[in-house]
Design a protein around this motif. Structure first.
Motif, PDB file in Angstrom:
ATOM      1  N   SER A 297       0.838  -1.211   0.000  1.00  0.00           N
ATOM      2  CA  SER A 297       0.000   0.000   0.000  1.00  0.00           C
ATOM      3  C   SER A 297       0.866   1.252   0.000  1.00  0.00           C
ATOM      4  CB  SER A 297      -0.937  -0.021   1.201  1.00  0.00           C
ATOM      5  OG  SER A 297      -0.229  -0.289   2.397  1.00  0.00           O
TER       6      SER A 297
ATOM      7  N   SER B 161       1.367   4.784  -0.988  1.00  0.00           N
ATOM      8  CA  SER B 161       0.525   5.915  -1.393  1.00  0.00           C
ATOM      9  C   SER B 161       1.231   6.867  -2.348  1.00  0.00           C
ATOM     10  CB  SER B 161       0.059   6.685  -0.156  1.00  0.00           C
ATOM     11  OG  SER B 161       1.160   7.073   0.650  1.00  0.00           O
TER      12      SER B 161
ATOM     13  N   SER C  73       1.289   5.945  -7.863  1.00  0.00           N
ATOM     14  CA  SER C  73      -0.048   5.681  -8.409  1.00  0.00           C
ATOM     15  C   SER C  73      -0.189   4.260  -8.936  1.00  0.00           C
ATOM     16  CB  SER C  73      -0.373   6.682  -9.524  1.00  0.00           C
ATOM     17  OG  SER C  73       0.579   6.590 -10.575  1.00  0.00           O
TER      18      SER C  73
ATOM     19  N   TYR D  72       0.219   1.712  -7.391  1.00  0.00           N
ATOM     20  CA  TYR D  72      -0.279   0.857  -6.309  1.00  0.00           C
ATOM     21  C   TYR D  72      -1.675   1.267  -5.824  1.00  0.00           C
ATOM     22  CZ  TYR D  72       4.491  -0.872  -6.191  1.00  0.00           C
ATOM     23  OH  TYR D  72       5.700  -1.435  -6.532  1.00  0.00           O
ATOM     24  N   LYS D  73      -2.399   1.993  -6.657  1.00  0.00           N
ATOM     25  CA  LYS D  73      -3.729   2.460  -6.268  1.00  0.00           C
ATOM     26  C   LYS D  73      -4.652   1.291  -5.916  1.00  0.00           C
ATOM     27  CE  LYS D  73      -7.565   5.403  -7.736  1.00  0.00           C
ATOM     28  NZ  LYS D  73      -8.088   6.300  -8.802  1.00  0.00           N
ATOM     29  N   LYS D  74      -4.603   0.216  -6.699  1.00  0.00           N
ATOM     30  CA  LYS D  74      -5.443  -0.953  -6.426  1.00  0.00           C
ATOM     31  C   LYS D  74      -5.064  -1.584  -5.089  1.00  0.00           C
ATOM     32  CE  LYS D  74      -6.973  -5.365  -8.384  1.00  0.00           C
ATOM     33  NZ  LYS D  74      -6.833  -6.323  -9.527  1.00  0.00           N
TER      34      LYS D  74
ATOM     35  N   MET E  33      -3.824  -0.034  -2.555  1.00  0.00           N
ATOM     36  CA  MET E  33      -4.325   0.858  -1.513  1.00  0.00           C
ATOM     37  C   MET E  33      -5.778   0.511  -1.183  1.00  0.00           C
ATOM     38  SD  MET E  33      -1.940   2.968  -0.522  1.00  0.00           S
ATOM     39  CE  MET E  33      -2.921   4.245   0.263  1.00  0.00           C
TER      40      MET E  33
ATOM     41  N   HIS F 206      -6.698   9.048  -1.599  1.00  0.00           N
ATOM     42  CA  HIS F 206      -6.936   7.696  -1.098  1.00  0.00           C
ATOM     43  C   HIS F 206      -7.995   7.731   0.006  1.00  0.00           C
ATOM     44  CE1 HIS F 206      -3.697   6.168  -3.519  1.00  0.00           C
ATOM     45  NE2 HIS F 206      -2.813   6.961  -2.939  1.00  0.00           N
TER      46      HIS F 206
ATOM     47  N   ASP G 241      -1.196   3.356   4.757  1.00  0.00           N
ATOM     48  CA  ASP G 241      -0.223   3.499   3.671  1.00  0.00           C
ATOM     49  C   ASP G 241       1.188   3.381   4.216  1.00  0.00           C
ATOM     50  OD1 ASP G 241      -0.543   6.041   4.949  1.00  0.00           O
ATOM     51  OD2 ASP G 241       0.437   7.016   3.244  1.00  0.00           O
TER      52      ASP G 241
ATOM     53  N   GLU H 140      -2.997   8.398   3.413  1.00  0.00           N
ATOM     54  CA  GLU H 140      -2.121   9.396   2.798  1.00  0.00           C
ATOM     55  C   GLU H 140      -1.105  10.002   3.777  1.00  0.00           C
ATOM     56  OE1 GLU H 140      -4.888  11.111  -0.820  1.00  0.00           O
ATOM     57  OE2 GLU H 140      -4.757  12.303   0.998  1.00  0.00           O
TER      58      GLU H 140
END
Length: 462
Positions: free
Chosen positions: A27, A29, A32, A34-36, A38, A65, A88, A157
């Motif tokens: 995770s 933050s 981007s 790793y958005k999924k 998160m 997030h 995160d 975040e």
């Protein structure tokens, strides 16, 4: 019904396994890509809160997030504890310095942790410490020991400045209403010397870009005739501190709170061995602002550090290039009563003013936060102190931390609550570094101690 120690003994392996499962999710933050992950982590935290006993849980959208929210209200007339944490984590780079993959948690014995420590990114900062609170709630609800109301606000975040948490708080004040905010994102002096963090430094995080010629040049044909951005950037950074490691930015120290001799003497009573400190870090000597001790430099004094610098050719072998650009990331840790926005402006003005005509400079302020100090004569602090006394058998030492939790000062301003920082990590846990870890003993000790805070705080409010 079981007491907390018996409950922990019975469920110890499950508590560890559950934390390991969350630590496996990258995770990150700041990236981007790793958005999924998160979102997956947010769902895992929400599910853990449900299983622990929260009556209401939800994933709250923000412009960034999401925030995971949960609550268990047993009686509206009782006080409410709001638990804050973050799911995160920092990027794991450089990967080649990890002894085991950062998102494949392993438990290894160490000199400080003969019972084992969990090695993984986020183990201590802050998944392990955040998860202690969820397991403490599980114990209290399973054994009918929850003495008051509890709410959870777990954000995604913190490692990028909590950019949208302020927005979330301002739009959800009634939802977040509480009598005290409890945070475990700090540490303690040692396993046998408990401490409570009473102060946090603020932060101003900058990025600078120095541009020279319109393209990379041949260093033989142009070297010595055209300004080299890397050379110039290095000189500019070097000039930001003097021979006493005093920061040279005009106005930087104008608002710095100077502690009295009495306060500094009291700080010096905390256990500290400089030879052990150097040994742990494998350094020959300490280094910092003249006139202050190592512990003072790391807690009550502001700093300026280069966090990254790059430009030109860094690949294998040689390439005789004079680069067109050079970059650096620079952070400043701040103390009461420094305003991070003002400090960012002062940095920008000064850095632009010291640039030679041979280059142009662009300065970007990324994020920041205000410093925070909590008094030790409040009922909130005393409840925390008694909680440590119950489990450690000794009174904790109040201690200022060198780290920053940028959102803490906003909590007090917007939610009008006192903040208690009950951290169980150690300064050797390598947070933000390769091989981050969190002692199993520390993790379980946190679960044991937290319910005592609820008990003593509720009693103080009656």
């Amino acid at each position: 019904m079981q007491n907390v120690q018996a409950y922990i003994d019975e469920h110890k392996q499950r508590f560890i396994d559950e934390l390991i499962d969350i630590l496996k999710i990258p995770s990150i933050s700041a990236d981007s890509a790793y958005k999924k992950d998160m979102l997956t982590t947010a769902e895992a935290v929400k599910e853990a809160l449900q299983k622990a006993g929260c009556d209401t849980t939800e994933i709250c959208e923000t412009p960034g997030h999401p925030v995971v929210y949960g609550k268990k209200i047993i009686d509206k007339n009782l006080p409410t504890v709001l638990v804050y944490g973050h799911y995160d984590v920092q990027p794991p780079d450089p990967l080649d310095l990890w002894n085991s993959p950062p998102f494949e948690p392993v438990i290894k014995e160490t000199e400080l942790h003969p019972e084992g420590a969990i090695f993984a990114r986020g183990a201590c900062d802050d998944k392990g410490q955040m998860y202690m609170h969820i397991k403490a709630l599980e114990y209290m609800t399973a054994n009918n020991e929850l003495p008051c109301n509890v709410k959870f606000m777990i954000e995604g975040e913190e490692e990028v400045g909590s950019e949208h948490l302020g927005w979330f708080i301002k739009n959800n004040k009634e939802k977040l209403a509480n009598d005290v905010i409890l945070i475990s994102d700090t540490g303690m002096i040692s396993k046998d010397v408990p401490s409570i963090t009473t102060g946090l430094r603020g932060l101003a995080y900058m990025e600078v870009e120095v541009t020279g010629p319109n393209r990379d040049l041949h260093s033989g044909l142009y070297g010595g005739a055209v300004g080299n951005p890397i050379n110039i950037l290095s000189k500019m950074i070097a000039s930001l501190t003097d021979e006493n490691n005093h920061i040279t930015i005009p106005g930087f120290y104008d608002k710095v709170e100077e502690l009295s001799a009495e306060e500094r003497t009291k700080m010096a009573e905390a256990p500290y061995n400089e030879e052990e400190y150097k040994k742990k870090l494998n350094i020959n000597d300490v280094y910092g602002e003249a006139g202050y001790s190592t512990t003072e430099r790391g807690s009550i004094r502001p700093t300026l550090d280069v966090n990254g610098i790059w430009g030109g050719y860094i690949g294998e072998g040689a390439k005789t290039v004079l680069p067109a650009k050079a970059f650096a990331k620079i952070s400043m840790r701040l103390v009461p009563d420094q305003d991070w926005k003002k400090i960012s402006e002062l940095f920008k003005m000064h850095f632009e003013s010291i640039a030679p005509e041979a280059v142009t400079v662009n300065v970007t302020a990324h994020h920041g936060g205000f410093p925070y100090v909590t008094p030790i004569d409040t009922e909130e602090y005393q409840a925390a102190s008694k909680a440590y006394e119950d489990t450690f058998g000794k009174t904790p030492i109040p201690q200022r931390s060198g780290g920053s939790i940028p959102i803490v000062s906003l909590f007090e301003k917007e939610l009008e609550s006192k903040i208690i920082l009950m951290g169980f990590g150690l300064d050797t846990d390598a947070i933000h570094s390769p091989n981050e870890h969190f002692g199993v003993w520390n993790y379980l000790k946190g679960i044991e101690t937290i319910p005592n805070f609820y008990k003593h705080f509720t009693e103080a409010k009656k």
